[in-house]
Design an enzyme around this catalytic site. Structure first.
Site, PDB file in Angstrom:
ATOM      1  N   HIS A   7       0.834  -1.210   0.000  1.00  0.00           N
ATOM      2  CA  HIS A   7       0.000   0.000   0.000  1.00  0.00           C
ATOM      3  C   HIS A   7       0.868   1.259   0.000  1.00  0.00           C
ATOM      4  O   HIS A   7       1.598   1.505   0.953  1.00  0.00           O
ATOM      5  CB  HIS A   7      -0.870  -0.038   1.268  1.00  0.00           C
ATOM      6  N   ARG A   8       0.812   1.999  -1.099  1.00  0.00           N
ATOM      7  CA  ARG A   8       1.685   3.172  -1.300  1.00  0.00           C
ATOM      8  C   ARG A   8       3.155   2.756  -1.225  1.00  0.00           C
ATOM      9  O   ARG A   8       4.009   3.515  -0.769  1.00  0.00           O
ATOM     10  CB  ARG A   8       1.380   4.289  -0.284  1.00  0.00           C
ATOM     11  N   GLU A  34       0.354  -0.625  -4.644  1.00  0.00           N
ATOM     12  CA  GLU A  34      -0.810   0.241  -4.778  1.00  0.00           C
ATOM     13  C   GLU A  34      -0.260   1.648  -4.675  1.00  0.00           C
ATOM     14  O   GLU A  34       0.579   1.936  -3.826  1.00  0.00           O
ATOM     15  CB  GLU A  34      -1.792  -0.040  -3.636  1.00  0.00           C
ATOM     16  N   ASP A  36      -1.158   6.147  -5.748  1.00  0.00           N
ATOM     17  CA  ASP A  36      -2.205   7.129  -6.028  1.00  0.00           C
ATOM     18  C   ASP A  36      -1.697   8.165  -7.020  1.00  0.00           C
ATOM     19  O   ASP A  36      -0.547   8.592  -6.915  1.00  0.00           O
ATOM     20  CB  ASP A  36      -2.580   7.866  -4.731  1.00  0.00           C
ATOM     21  N   HIS A  49      -0.785  10.778  -2.487  1.00  0.00           N
ATOM     22  CA  HIS A  49      -2.116  10.407  -2.007  1.00  0.00           C
ATOM     23  C   HIS A  49      -3.026  11.604  -1.755  1.00  0.00           C
ATOM     24  O   HIS A  49      -4.150  11.651  -2.229  1.00  0.00           O
ATOM     25  CB  HIS A  49      -2.014   9.560  -0.734  1.00  0.00           C
ATOM     26  N   GLU A 109      -4.482   4.033  -8.240  1.00  0.00           N
ATOM     27  CA  GLU A 109      -5.732   4.643  -7.768  1.00  0.00           C
ATOM     28  C   GLU A 109      -5.826   6.069  -8.290  1.00  0.00           C
ATOM     29  O   GLU A 109      -4.931   6.884  -8.072  1.00  0.00           O
ATOM     30  CB  GLU A 109      -5.821   4.640  -6.234  1.00  0.00           C
ATOM     31  N   LYS A 111      -7.024   9.555  -7.947  1.00  0.00           N
ATOM     32  CA  LYS A 111      -7.495  10.403  -6.849  1.00  0.00           C
ATOM     33  C   LYS A 111      -8.244  11.600  -7.435  1.00  0.00           C
ATOM     34  O   LYS A 111      -7.732  12.710  -7.479  1.00  0.00           O
ATOM     35  CB  LYS A 111      -6.311  10.889  -6.020  1.00  0.00           C
ATOM     36  N   ASP A 229       0.305  -2.114   4.399  1.00  0.00           N
ATOM     37  CA  ASP A 229       1.440  -1.193   4.562  1.00  0.00           C
ATOM     38  C   ASP A 229       2.744  -1.954   4.792  1.00  0.00           C
ATOM     39  O   ASP A 229       3.828  -1.412   4.590  1.00  0.00           O
ATOM     40  CB  ASP A 229       1.218  -0.283   5.785  1.00  0.00           C
TER      41      ASP A 229
END
Length: 240
Positions: A7-8, A34, A36, A49, A109, A111, A229
């Site tokens: 995640h990120r 993942e 953003d 993000h 993703e 945003k 994470d």
């Protein structure tokens, strides 16, 4: 086997949404990332993000008010000071270029819930085509109009609606908008929902799964992937 998406990037240990976090996730053995994306003032796709740069960098203000050149001067490792060198905000292009050197999957993703960022979908899809990453990218968003639009532009790129509340029969909803997967908040993904979705051919990748008991639950039921994470911890639990 359930895949592990960072995640990120490996954001538990490194500054989120930076090349450092992505490279460390890959080194740790994560199957996917993942990240953003947002647009700068001059229409460049950058990986960050929040709509503002305040939380993750040493700058202040909205991403949309910076030119690409200006935003690149900020330090995205600012909050994790133990890193000696500066980490810039990456461009999406930089990430896709690096992906040509490995086999990692990438969940992008969009945003665009707060600011609609006109033309963002086309720009993202053009880059995916340029780097021939159609089969290694998933496009997700809380803005479901946006992913439907992506699906209309290119039906070969996988899309996934993000949602944080319980959704009734989400596999039916996913099929109705041309999505091959769903990305629910982990609290909105009970076992029955995960099993039924997979049975209907819809992949399920809950976010952000960090607690051991939650990770164990998703691994035990054969969830498609978890977004976490801490990919190192998740892989350790999975490999037990």
């Amino acid at each position: 086997m359930t895949l592990v998406f960072a995640h990120r990037g490996y954001s538990q240990a490194y500054p989120e949404n930076t090349m450092k976090a992505f490279k460390e996730a890959a080194l740790a053995g994560a199957h996917g990332l993942e990240l953003d994306v947002q647009l700068t003032k001059d229409g460049q796709l950058v990986v960050i993000h929040d709509e503002k740069v305040d939380r993750t960098t040493n700058g202040k203000g909205f991403v949309k008010d910076f030119t690409f050149k200006e935003i690149r001067k900020l330090d995205a490792s600012y909050k994790k000071k133990r890193l000696l060198q500066k980490e810039p905000i990456p461009s999406l292009e930089e990430v896709l270029e690096w992906m040509t050197t490995n086999q990692i999957i990438c969940n992008i993703e969009l945003k665009n819930g707060v600011f609609p960022y006109k033309g963002m979908e086309e720009k993202v899809i053009d880059l995916i085509h340029t780097y021939k990453m159609k089969d290694r990218v998933i496009l997700s968003s809380f803005n479901h109009y946006s992913i439907v639009y992506c699906y209309r532009i290119d039906q070969e790129i996988e899309t996934a609606p993000l949602f944080s509340e319980g959704l009734y029969m989400p596999w039916v909803y996913a099929q109705s908008i041309g999505a091959k997967s769903i990305h629910p908040r982990h609290t909105a993904a009970p076992n029955e929902l995960v099993r039924a979705s997979i049975e209907y051919g819809i992949a399920v990748r809950p976010y952000t799964v960090n607690k051991e008991k939650d990770l164990q639950r998703f691994f035990a039921i054969g969830c498609s992937a978890v977004i976490t994470d801490d990919p190192v911890k998740a892989l350790q639990i999975r490999n037990r």
